[in-house]
Design an enzyme around this catalytic site. Structure first.
Site, PDB file in Angstrom:
ATOM      1  N   GLN A  11       0.869  -1.382  -0.218  1.00 18.86           N
ATOM      2  CA  GLN A  11       0.090  -0.153   0.028  1.00 18.86           C
ATOM      3  C   GLN A  11       0.780   1.317   0.010  1.00 18.86           C
ATOM      4  OE1 GLN A  11      -3.839  -0.096   2.421  1.00 18.86           O
ATOM      5  NE2 GLN A  11      -2.737  -1.598   3.366  1.00 18.86           N
ATOM      6  N   ASP A  35      14.626  -9.428  -2.241  1.00 18.17           N
ATOM      7  CA  ASP A  35      13.702 -10.265  -1.250  1.00 18.17           C
ATOM      8  C   ASP A  35      14.203 -10.166   0.081  1.00 18.17           C
ATOM      9  OD1 ASP A  35      12.197 -11.970  -0.039  1.00 18.17           O
ATOM     10  OD2 ASP A  35      12.214 -13.463  -1.627  1.00 18.17           O
ATOM     11  N   ALA A  59       7.316  -5.460   4.416  1.00 22.05           N
ATOM     12  CA  ALA A  59       7.437  -6.005   5.775  1.00 22.05           C
ATOM     13  C   ALA A  59       6.445  -7.404   5.579  1.00 22.05           C
ATOM     14  CB  ALA A  59       6.701  -5.177   6.646  1.00 22.05           C
ATOM     15  N   TYR A  60       6.551  -8.048   6.422  1.00 23.48           N
ATOM     16  CA  TYR A  60       5.652  -9.255   6.644  1.00 23.48           C
ATOM     17  C   TYR A  60       4.397  -8.810   7.525  1.00 23.48           C
ATOM     18  CZ  TYR A  60       3.951 -13.972   7.504  1.00 23.48           C
ATOM     19  OH  TYR A  60       3.131 -15.227   7.738  1.00 23.48           O
ATOM     20  N   TYR A 124       3.926 -10.818  15.440  1.00 24.92           N
ATOM     21  CA  TYR A 124       4.087  -9.525  14.404  1.00 24.92           C
ATOM     22  C   TYR A 124       4.545  -8.474  15.033  1.00 24.92           C
ATOM     23  CZ  TYR A 124       3.092  -5.679  11.617  1.00 24.92           C
ATOM     24  OH  TYR A 124       3.081  -4.290  10.807  1.00 24.92           O
ATOM     25  N   LYS A 128       8.503  -6.685  14.436  1.00 27.99           N
ATOM     26  CA  LYS A 128       8.453  -5.318  14.212  1.00 27.99           C
ATOM     27  C   LYS A 128       9.489  -4.560  14.960  1.00 27.99           C
ATOM     28  CE  LYS A 128       7.116  -3.382  11.170  1.00 27.99           C
ATOM     29  NZ  LYS A 128       7.635  -3.088   9.798  1.00 27.99           N
TER      30      LYS A 128
END
Length: 297
Positions: A11, A35, A59-60, A124, A128
Site C-alpha cells: 500500500q 527479497d 514487511a511481513y 508480528y 517489528k
C-alpha cells in the site's frame, strides 16, 4: 534526490511510486529484485547504490499468520531491516523505516509517545520491535515511522473489506473496544517524502516518530464512516474483542502521540475522513448526488 525503496506493490510503496514529487527519482525494488528473506542480499544492494535516501516500505504484515510463521516473519521484519540499516550507516545514507503501533501492549487510553515502553502482544509486533532495535543498534542517520490502520485503494485493508461485506450484508458485527487512528497510505507516502527531504538537507535529524490520522476511533466507528460515505445502509453492531477471537492478540489502545513528527518535520495529523473520501472516489464507490446515502446505524 534519489530514493532507493524496498517494496513495490504494498500500500505505501504503491503510493510512494505514484506520488513522487518533482525532482525526486525513486527506484522501487520488488521481491524479484530484493527479497527481504535474504538480508545479506538486501545489504549488498545498499552497499552498491548511489541513492541519497533508503526507504523500507516492505514487511511481513499477515498479523495472524505470523503466529505460525515466526521464523519467516522475524527474518523479514527484524533481520532484513537491521542489515539494511547497517549497510546504510556504513555508507552514510539516511534510512527511513516504517513500523507499527503493534509494538505497544495497548493498555490505557493515553496516546503512545515514541519513547514509551514497548511490550508487543503478538509475534508480528515482536518482530517489528526487533527490527527497530536492530536499526537503533546500527547507528548512522535513521528515522522510524510508526503508523496504524493503513488503508488505500490497493491491496488488502479494512476499507476494502468493509466495502465488500457491506455490499453483501445488511448487518455486520464490528469490534468497538480497539481504538486508533486510521491512516491513508497516500498520507504516509507524503510524510516519508517530507522526512527524506529534511533528512538530506541542513542539520541531521532522525529518531522514532509516530504518524496516524485523526480523529481516533474504534473499528466500528471506522466502519460506519465507510458505509456512510459509500452510501451503504449496512447496520453496525458493536462487539468486544472477546466476541471476535483471532490467533494474534490485538492492542485495545493504538492511539499515537504524533507531536514530535510535527515539531521536527512540520507534519500535521491528517483527517482520515477526507483521505477516505479520496480512496472511495478512486475505487468508484462514492454515491452520485441523486443516489445519496445514509449514515449506518
Amino acid at each position: 534526490m534519489n530514493i532507493l525503496m524496498f517494496g513495490r506493490s504494498g500500500q505505501v510503496a504503491t503510493e510512494m511510486i505514484r506520488r513522487a514529487p518533482d525532482g525526486v527519482s525513486i527506484t522501487a525494488l520488488g521481491r524479484p529484485n530484493a527479497d527481504l528473506v535474504d538480508p545479506r542480499g538486501c545489504a549488498k544492494i545498499v552497499q552498491e547504490t548511489n541513492a541519497d535516501v533508503i526507504v523500507n516500505a516492505a514487511a511481513y504484515t499477515a498479523v495472524d499468520q505470523a503466529e505460525k510463521d515466526k521464523v519467516l516473519s522475524n527474518i523479514i521484519n527484524a533481520q532484513a531491516p537491521a542489515a539494511i540499516a547497517n549497510a546504510a550507516a556504513i555508507r552514510g545514507i539516511p534510512f527511513i523505516h516504517i513500523s507499527t503501533d503493534y509494538v505497544f501492549d495497548g493498555s490505557g487510553t493515553t496516546p503512545w509517545k515514541p519513547d514509551d515502553r514497548c511490550a508487543p502482544l503478538n509475534a508480528y509486533g515482536r518482530t517489528k520491535r526487533r527490527g527497530e532495535e536492530g536499526i537503533l543498534a546500527a547507528g548512522g542517520q535513521w528515522a522510524i515511522l510508526r503508523t496504524s490502520w493503513v488503508f488505500s485503494a490497493h491491496g488488502n485493508n479494512f476499507v476494502k473489506t468493509m466495502l465488500r461485506l457491506g455490499s453483501e450484508r445488511d448487518k455486520l458485527r464490528i469490534v468497538a473496544d480497539q481504538t486508533g487512528g486510521p491512516t491513508a497510505a497516500a498520507d504516509i507516502a507524503d510524510t516519508i517524502y517530507r522526512m527524506a527531504m529534511r533528512m538530506t538537507t541542513g542539520p541531521k535529524v532522525g529518531g522514532i516518530f509516530h504518524f496516524s490520522g485523526t480523529p481516533d476511533v474504534n473499528w466500528a466507528q471506522f466502519a460506519r464512516e465507510i458505509f456512510m460515505q459509500a452510501g451503504l445502509f449496512t447496520q453496525v453492531e458493536d462487539i468486544s474483542t472477546a466476541d471476535y477471537p483471532t490467533p494474534a492478540k490485538r492492542p485495545h489502545n493504538s492511539r499515537l502521540d504524533c507531536e514530535s513528527l510535527k515539531k521536527i518535520f512540520g507534519v500535521e495529523r491528517p483527517d482520515w475522513r477526507i483521505s477516505l473520501r479520496r480512496v472511495l472516489d478512486e475505487l468508484g464507490r462514492l454515491p452520485s448526488p441523486a443516489k445519496g446515502g445514509s449514515r449506518a446505524a
